[in-house]
Scaffold this motif. Structure first.
Motif, PDB file in Angstrom:
ATOM      1  N   VAL A   1       0.838  -1.204   0.000  1.00 26.66           N
ATOM      2  CA  VAL A   1       0.000   0.000   0.000  1.00 26.66           C
ATOM      3  C   VAL A   1       0.871   1.251   0.000  1.00 26.66           C
ATOM      4  O   VAL A   1       0.604   2.214  -0.724  1.00 26.66           O
ATOM      5  CB  VAL A   1      -0.972  -0.007   1.196  1.00 26.66           C
ATOM      6  CG1 VAL A   1      -1.734   1.310   1.297  1.00 26.66           C
ATOM      7  CG2 VAL A   1      -1.945  -1.179   1.079  1.00 26.66           C
ATOM      8  N   LYS A   2       1.937   1.242   0.787  1.00 22.50           N
ATOM      9  CA  LYS A   2       2.850   2.387   0.839  1.00 22.50           C
ATOM     10  C   LYS A   2       3.481   2.643  -0.528  1.00 22.50           C
ATOM     11  O   LYS A   2       3.562   3.785  -0.987  1.00 22.50           O
ATOM     12  CB  LYS A   2       3.933   2.138   1.887  1.00 22.50           C
ATOM     13  CG  LYS A   2       4.893   3.285   2.046  1.00 22.50           C
ATOM     14  CD  LYS A   2       5.942   2.972   3.089  1.00 22.50           C
ATOM     15  CE  LYS A   2       7.033   4.015   3.038  1.00 22.50           C
ATOM     16  NZ  LYS A   2       8.234   3.579   3.719  1.00 22.50           N
ATOM     17  N   GLN A   3       3.908   1.597  -1.205  1.00 22.31           N
ATOM     18  CA  GLN A   3       4.501   1.731  -2.531  1.00 22.31           C
ATOM     19  C   GLN A   3       3.486   2.305  -3.519  1.00 22.31           C
ATOM     20  O   GLN A   3       3.815   3.134  -4.355  1.00 22.31           O
ATOM     21  CB  GLN A   3       5.026   0.386  -3.018  1.00 22.31           C
ATOM     22  CG  GLN A   3       5.696   0.456  -4.368  1.00 22.31           C
ATOM     23  CD  GLN A   3       6.210  -0.901  -4.816  1.00 22.31           C
ATOM     24  OE1 GLN A   3       5.865  -1.931  -4.255  1.00 22.31           O
ATOM     25  NE2 GLN A   3       7.027  -0.898  -5.848  1.00 22.31           N
ATOM     26  N   THR A   4       2.248   1.869  -3.413  1.00 18.50           N
ATOM     27  CA  THR A   4       1.181   2.389  -4.277  1.00 18.50           C
ATOM     28  C   THR A   4       0.974   3.872  -4.032  1.00 18.50           C
ATOM     29  O   THR A   4       0.815   4.653  -4.982  1.00 18.50           O
ATOM     30  CB  THR A   4      -0.128   1.614  -4.027  1.00 18.50           C
ATOM     31  OG1 THR A   4       0.104   0.233  -4.326  1.00 18.50           O
ATOM     32  CG2 THR A   4      -1.250   2.134  -4.903  1.00 18.50           C
TER      33      THR A   4
ATOM     34  N   GLY B   1       2.043   7.472  -6.918  1.00 20.32           N
ATOM     35  CA  GLY B   1       1.232   8.584  -7.386  1.00 20.32           C
ATOM     36  C   GLY B   1       0.311   8.222  -8.541  1.00 20.32           C
ATOM     37  O   GLY B   1      -0.464   9.049  -9.003  1.00 20.32           O
ATOM     38  N   GLN B   2       0.391   6.994  -9.024  1.00 17.28           N
ATOM     39  CA  GLN B   2      -0.461   6.539 -10.121  1.00 17.28           C
ATOM     40  C   GLN B   2      -1.682   5.836  -9.533  1.00 17.28           C
ATOM     41  O   GLN B   2      -1.536   4.869  -8.786  1.00 17.28           O
ATOM     42  CB  GLN B   2       0.303   5.565 -11.026  1.00 17.28           C
ATOM     43  CG  GLN B   2       1.518   6.159 -11.681  1.00 17.28           C
ATOM     44  CD  GLN B   2       1.160   7.300 -12.619  1.00 17.28           C
ATOM     45  OE1 GLN B   2       0.168   7.241 -13.327  1.00 17.28           O
ATOM     46  NE2 GLN B   2       1.958   8.341 -12.603  1.00 17.28           N
ATOM     47  N   PRO B   3      -2.887   6.308  -9.852  1.00 17.90           N
ATOM     48  CA  PRO B   3      -4.076   5.639  -9.323  1.00 17.90           C
ATOM     49  C   PRO B   3      -4.181   4.205  -9.832  1.00 17.90           C
ATOM     50  O   PRO B   3      -3.915   3.941 -10.994  1.00 17.90           O
ATOM     51  CB  PRO B   3      -5.243   6.464  -9.864  1.00 17.90           C
ATOM     52  CG  PRO B   3      -4.661   7.698 -10.427  1.00 17.90           C
ATOM     53  CD  PRO B   3      -3.221   7.447 -10.693  1.00 17.90           C
ATOM     54  N   ARG B   4      -4.495   3.321  -8.931  1.00 21.08           N
ATOM     55  CA  ARG B   4      -4.737   1.932  -9.308  1.00 21.08           C
ATOM     56  C   ARG B   4      -5.730   1.325  -8.349  1.00 21.08           C
ATOM     57  O   ARG B   4      -5.950   1.835  -7.250  1.00 21.08           O
ATOM     58  CB  ARG B   4      -3.446   1.134  -9.374  1.00 21.08           C
ATOM     59  CG  ARG B   4      -2.814   0.778  -8.056  1.00 21.08           C
ATOM     60  CD  ARG B   4      -1.594  -0.103  -8.252  1.00 21.08           C
ATOM     61  NE  ARG B   4      -1.900  -1.462  -7.891  1.00 21.08           N
ATOM     62  CZ  ARG B   4      -1.176  -2.196  -7.054  1.00 21.08           C
ATOM     63  NH1 ARG B   4      -0.090  -1.697  -6.525  1.00 21.08           N
ATOM     64  NH2 ARG B   4      -1.515  -3.412  -6.763  1.00 21.08           N
ATOM     65  N   LEU B   5      -6.325   0.247  -8.760  1.00 24.54           N
ATOM     66  CA  LEU B   5      -7.319  -0.433  -7.952  1.00 24.54           C
ATOM     67  C   LEU B   5      -6.620  -1.407  -7.006  1.00 24.54           C
ATOM     68  O   LEU B   5      -5.819  -2.241  -7.436  1.00 24.54           O
ATOM     69  CB  LEU B   5      -8.298  -1.190  -8.851  1.00 24.54           C
ATOM     70  CG  LEU B   5      -9.541  -1.732  -8.182  1.00 24.54           C
ATOM     71  CD1 LEU B   5     -10.409  -0.603  -7.645  1.00 24.54           C
ATOM     72  CD2 LEU B   5     -10.324  -2.575  -9.162  1.00 24.54           C
ATOM     73  N   LEU B   6      -6.897  -1.275  -5.725  1.00 25.34           N
ATOM     74  CA  LEU B   6      -6.364  -2.198  -4.727  1.00 25.34           C
ATOM     75  C   LEU B   6      -7.488  -3.123  -4.287  1.00 25.34           C
ATOM     76  O   LEU B   6      -8.577  -2.656  -3.945  1.00 25.34           O
ATOM     77  CB  LEU B   6      -5.860  -1.439  -3.500  1.00 25.34           C
ATOM     78  CG  LEU B   6      -4.594  -0.622  -3.642  1.00 25.34           C
ATOM     79  CD1 LEU B   6      -4.340   0.169  -2.369  1.00 25.34           C
ATOM     80  CD2 LEU B   6      -3.412  -1.529  -3.933  1.00 25.34           C
ATOM     81  N   GLU B   7      -7.244  -4.404  -4.308  1.00 29.16           N
ATOM     82  CA  GLU B   7      -8.224  -5.359  -3.798  1.00 29.16           C
ATOM     83  C   GLU B   7      -7.638  -5.994  -2.551  1.00 29.16           C
ATOM     84  O   GLU B   7      -6.551  -6.575  -2.588  1.00 29.16           O
ATOM     85  CB  GLU B   7      -8.550  -6.434  -4.823  1.00 29.16           C
ATOM     86  CG  GLU B   7      -9.630  -7.368  -4.324  1.00 29.16           C
ATOM     87  CD  GLU B   7     -10.065  -8.388  -5.358  1.00 29.16           C
ATOM     88  OE1 GLU B   7     -10.444  -9.487  -4.941  1.00 29.16           O
ATOM     89  OE2 GLU B   7     -10.013  -8.080  -6.557  1.00 29.16           O
TER      90      GLU B   7
ATOM     91  N   SER C   1      -6.638   3.696  -5.276  1.00 34.24           N
ATOM     92  CA  SER C   1      -5.522   4.170  -4.457  1.00 34.24           C
ATOM     93  C   SER C   1      -5.455   5.693  -4.354  1.00 34.24           C
ATOM     94  O   SER C   1      -4.937   6.221  -3.380  1.00 34.24           O
ATOM     95  CB  SER C   1      -4.198   3.631  -5.003  1.00 34.24           C
ATOM     96  OG  SER C   1      -3.939   4.148  -6.292  1.00 34.24           O
ATOM     97  N   SER C   2      -6.010   6.409  -5.322  1.00 34.90           N
ATOM     98  CA  SER C   2      -5.982   7.874  -5.260  1.00 34.90           C
ATOM     99  C   SER C   2      -6.871   8.408  -4.140  1.00 34.90           C
ATOM    100  O   SER C   2      -6.776   9.582  -3.785  1.00 34.90           O
ATOM    101  CB  SER C   2      -6.407   8.470  -6.597  1.00 34.90           C
ATOM    102  OG  SER C   2      -7.729   8.095  -6.902  1.00 34.90           O
ATOM    103  N   GLU C   3      -7.704   7.566  -3.553  1.00 32.99           N
ATOM    104  CA  GLU C   3      -8.566   7.979  -2.448  1.00 32.99           C
ATOM    105  C   GLU C   3      -7.936   7.722  -1.078  1.00 32.99           C
ATOM    106  O   GLU C   3      -8.504   8.068  -0.057  1.00 32.99           O
ATOM    107  CB  GLU C   3      -9.921   7.282  -2.537  1.00 32.99           C
ATOM    108  CG  GLU C   3     -10.709   7.646  -3.774  1.00 32.99           C
ATOM    109  CD  GLU C   3     -10.951   9.148  -3.891  1.00 32.99           C
ATOM    110  OE1 GLU C   3     -11.463   9.747  -2.927  1.00 32.99           O
ATOM    111  OE2 GLU C   3     -10.616   9.714  -4.956  1.00 32.99           O
ATOM    112  N   LEU C   4      -6.740   7.134  -1.058  1.00 36.22           N
ATOM    113  CA  LEU C   4      -6.041   6.853   0.197  1.00 36.22           C
ATOM    114  C   LEU C   4      -5.305   8.082   0.702  1.00 36.22           C
ATOM    115  O   LEU C   4      -4.686   8.809  -0.076  1.00 36.22           O
ATOM    116  CB  LEU C   4      -5.024   5.731   0.007  1.00 36.22           C
ATOM    117  CG  LEU C   4      -5.567   4.342  -0.239  1.00 36.22           C
ATOM    118  CD1 LEU C   4      -4.421   3.385  -0.513  1.00 36.22           C
ATOM    119  CD2 LEU C   4      -6.387   3.871   0.927  1.00 36.22           C
ATOM    120  N   VAL C   5      -5.368   8.278   2.002  1.00 39.93           N
ATOM    121  CA  VAL C   5      -4.656   9.376   2.640  1.00 39.93           C
ATOM    122  C   VAL C   5      -3.490   8.844   3.472  1.00 39.93           C
ATOM    123  O   VAL C   5      -2.413   9.421   3.484  1.00 39.93           O
ATOM    124  CB  VAL C   5      -5.607  10.199   3.535  1.00 39.93           C
ATOM    125  CG1 VAL C   5      -4.869  11.298   4.258  1.00 39.93           C
ATOM    126  CG2 VAL C   5      -6.746  10.768   2.717  1.00 39.93           C
TER     127      VAL C   5
END
Length: 87
Positions: free
Chosen positions: A32-35, A39-45, A60-64
């Motif tokens: 998750v940290k690497q994602t 800075g590139q949005p991607r889907l995390l499952e 991932s772009s919604e993670l803070v």
């Protein structure tokens, strides 16, 4: 049991998944940290090891923030999630 907790934009409640082993929790935290760093949005499952059928997919772009902590067996465990000053 270890908890990896994700804070989302505009959401007061974090998303948390559990891992039985420290190594598995550390690997998920690192992923998750690497994602976040990319800075590139991607889907995390994500899936929870405690409840096998529990799954979530998020952008991932919604993670803070992401944090990892050990879930204590007792209610008043010594390790608390987040950061605090003990005075």
């Amino acid at each position: 049991m270890y908890v990896v907790e994700l804070s989302l934009k505009l959401s007061p409640m974090p998303v948390a998944v559990q891992r039985k082993e420290l190594e598995a929790a550390q690997a998920l935290y690192a992923e998750v940290k690497q994602t976040l760093e990319s800075g590139q949005p991607r889907l995390l499952e994500l899936h929870c090891e405690k409840e096998e059928g529990k799954r979530i997919s998020l952008l991932s772009s919604e993670l803070v923030a992401v944090q990892m902590y050990e879930k204590s067996a007792t209610g008043g465990g010594a390790r608390r999630p987040g950061f605090s000053f003990d005075g």
